[in-house]
Design a protein around this motif. Sequence first.
Motif, mmCIF file in Angstrom:
data_model
loop_
_atom_site.group_PDB
_atom_site.id
_atom_site.type_symbol
_atom_site.label_atom_id
_atom_site.label_comp_id
_atom_site.label_asym_id
_atom_site.label_seq_id
_atom_site.Cartn_x
_atom_site.Cartn_y
_atom_site.Cartn_z
ATOM 1 N N ARG A 42 -2.605 -5.677 -7.102
ATOM 2 C CA ARG A 42 -2.305 -5.365 -5.709
ATOM 3 C C ARG A 42 -1.811 -3.911 -5.575
ATOM 4 N NH1 ARG A 42 -2.004 -3.147 -1.896
ATOM 5 N NH2 ARG A 42 -0.758 -3.366 -0.046
ATOM 6 N N PHE A 43 -0.951 -3.497 -6.499
ATOM 7 C CA PHE A 43 -0.382 -2.159 -6.359
ATOM 8 C C PHE A 43 -1.275 -1.087 -6.975
ATOM 9 C CE2 PHE A 43 3.014 -5.111 -5.541
ATOM 10 C CZ PHE A 43 3.267 -4.707 -4.239
ATOM 11 N N LEU B 288 8.966 -3.056 -5.935
ATOM 12 C CA LEU B 288 8.042 -2.177 -6.668
ATOM 13 C C LEU B 288 7.349 -1.189 -5.728
ATOM 14 C CD1 LEU B 288 6.495 -1.632 -9.348
ATOM 15 C CD2 LEU B 288 4.861 -3.339 -8.592
ATOM 16 N N LYS B 289 6.918 -1.695 -4.579
ATOM 17 C CA LYS B 289 6.183 -0.853 -3.629
ATOM 18 C C LYS B 289 7.021 0.353 -3.206
ATOM 19 C CE LYS B 289 3.105 -1.452 0.319
ATOM 20 N NZ LYS B 289 2.687 -2.386 1.376
ATOM 21 N N GLU C 184 -1.447 -8.708 1.320
ATOM 22 C CA GLU C 184 -0.333 -8.966 0.406
ATOM 23 C C GLU C 184 -0.078 -10.461 0.216
ATOM 24 O OE1 GLU C 184 2.936 -6.189 1.320
ATOM 25 O OE2 GLU C 184 1.868 -4.848 -0.056
ATOM 26 N N GLN D 133 -2.133 -10.831 -8.013
ATOM 27 C CA GLN D 133 -1.015 -10.680 -8.956
ATOM 28 C C GLN D 133 -0.858 -11.964 -9.774
ATOM 29 O OE1 GLN D 133 -0.607 -7.465 -8.689
ATOM 30 N NE2 GLN D 133 1.516 -7.209 -8.085
ATOM 31 N N ASN E 185 7.606 -7.638 -5.856
ATOM 32 C CA ASN E 185 6.492 -6.846 -5.303
ATOM 33 C C ASN E 185 6.973 -5.820 -4.285
ATOM 34 O OD1 ASN E 185 3.878 -8.248 -6.351
ATOM 35 N ND2 ASN E 185 5.243 -9.908 -5.770
ATOM 36 N N ILE F 226 6.679 3.458 -5.538
ATOM 37 C CA ILE F 226 5.410 4.185 -5.671
ATOM 38 C C ILE F 226 5.443 5.422 -4.776
ATOM 39 C CG2 ILE F 226 2.914 4.048 -5.214
ATOM 40 C CD1 ILE F 226 3.114 1.104 -6.149
ATOM 41 N N HIS G 168 -3.134 -0.250 -4.035
ATOM 42 C CA HIS G 168 -2.263 0.523 -3.136
ATOM 43 C C HIS G 168 -2.259 1.990 -3.584
ATOM 44 C CE1 HIS G 168 1.055 1.593 -0.554
ATOM 45 N NE2 HIS G 168 1.808 1.924 -1.579
ATOM 46 N N VAL G 169 -2.128 2.201 -4.887
ATOM 47 C CA VAL G 169 -2.168 3.569 -5.429
ATOM 48 C C VAL G 169 -3.553 4.185 -5.183
ATOM 49 C CG1 VAL G 169 -2.035 4.959 -7.539
ATOM 50 C CG2 VAL G 169 -0.404 3.116 -7.166
ATOM 51 N N ILE H 180 2.133 -2.775 -12.898
ATOM 52 C CA ILE H 180 2.369 -3.031 -11.464
ATOM 53 C C ILE H 180 1.408 -4.070 -10.884
ATOM 54 C CG2 ILE H 180 3.391 -0.770 -11.066
ATOM 55 C CD1 ILE H 180 0.778 0.161 -9.798
ATOM 56 N N TYR I 143 3.135 2.730 -14.323
ATOM 57 C CA TYR I 143 2.318 1.713 -13.640
ATOM 58 C C TYR I 143 1.472 0.908 -14.635
ATOM 59 C CZ TYR I 143 3.423 4.711 -9.574
ATOM 60 O OH TYR I 143 4.055 5.466 -8.610
#
Length: 187
Positions: free
Chosen positions: A100-101, A39-40, A76, A81, A36, A43, A104-105, A97, A126
């Motif tokens: 959660r992400f 990955l963040k 988080e 997820q 995670n 982005i 975020h996006v 992704i 994504y």
Amino acid sequence: MCMTRMSELPSEKPVTIEPIKAFPVIKDLVTNVSWNFQLKKKIKPFKPRPPDAPDGTWRMQQKDIDRVQEFRKCIECFLCQDVCHVLRDHQMHDKFIGPRFLIHVAALEMHPLDTEDRIEELRDAYGIGYCNITKCCTKVCPESIEITDNGIIPLKERVVDQYYDPLGWLWGRLKKKSEQRIENRKG
Ligand code: SF4
Ligand code: SF4
């Protein structure tokens, strides 16, 4: 990670506690969730427009700020997820992704100052198309973030607008740039 109060569990029955399944187990209940955080970093980050005023400040509508504030409540915990079948059952970490992400996006894409474009990535890297809006993620979120209705669905609409309604997308981009120019002149 457990988010259930002990007082809500039936005391007359055995309680089974298991590690989350979307990520590899290290030991006992501990899982490796480092995917995670890696990955963040990939982005596209926040990219604000130039300041609206000579003193380096911006002007924004309160309602636009309120919209993204919900997504910033995320702690988080990665429960979303873990329940997402795309990660949990299909282990498609290389193509999707996760909720959660996606929020975020959403927090970045819907921010009134942000000028970055992440729509192509949403569709490709994504993997937003893998989400079939079952809303399992929204149900488990301890912060009561409306992950699907307020985050994922509007992002899906942006992808559709860009790739299946090009005139609408072009009009939207021109309108946004024109509004930004007017705002900059006011500053
Ligand atoms: S709504 Fe989408 S992101 Fe959320 S759990 Fe279902 S498939 Fe995953
Ligand atoms: S369940 Fe809610 S708080 Fe936890 S990671 Fe997902 S969005 Fe964030």
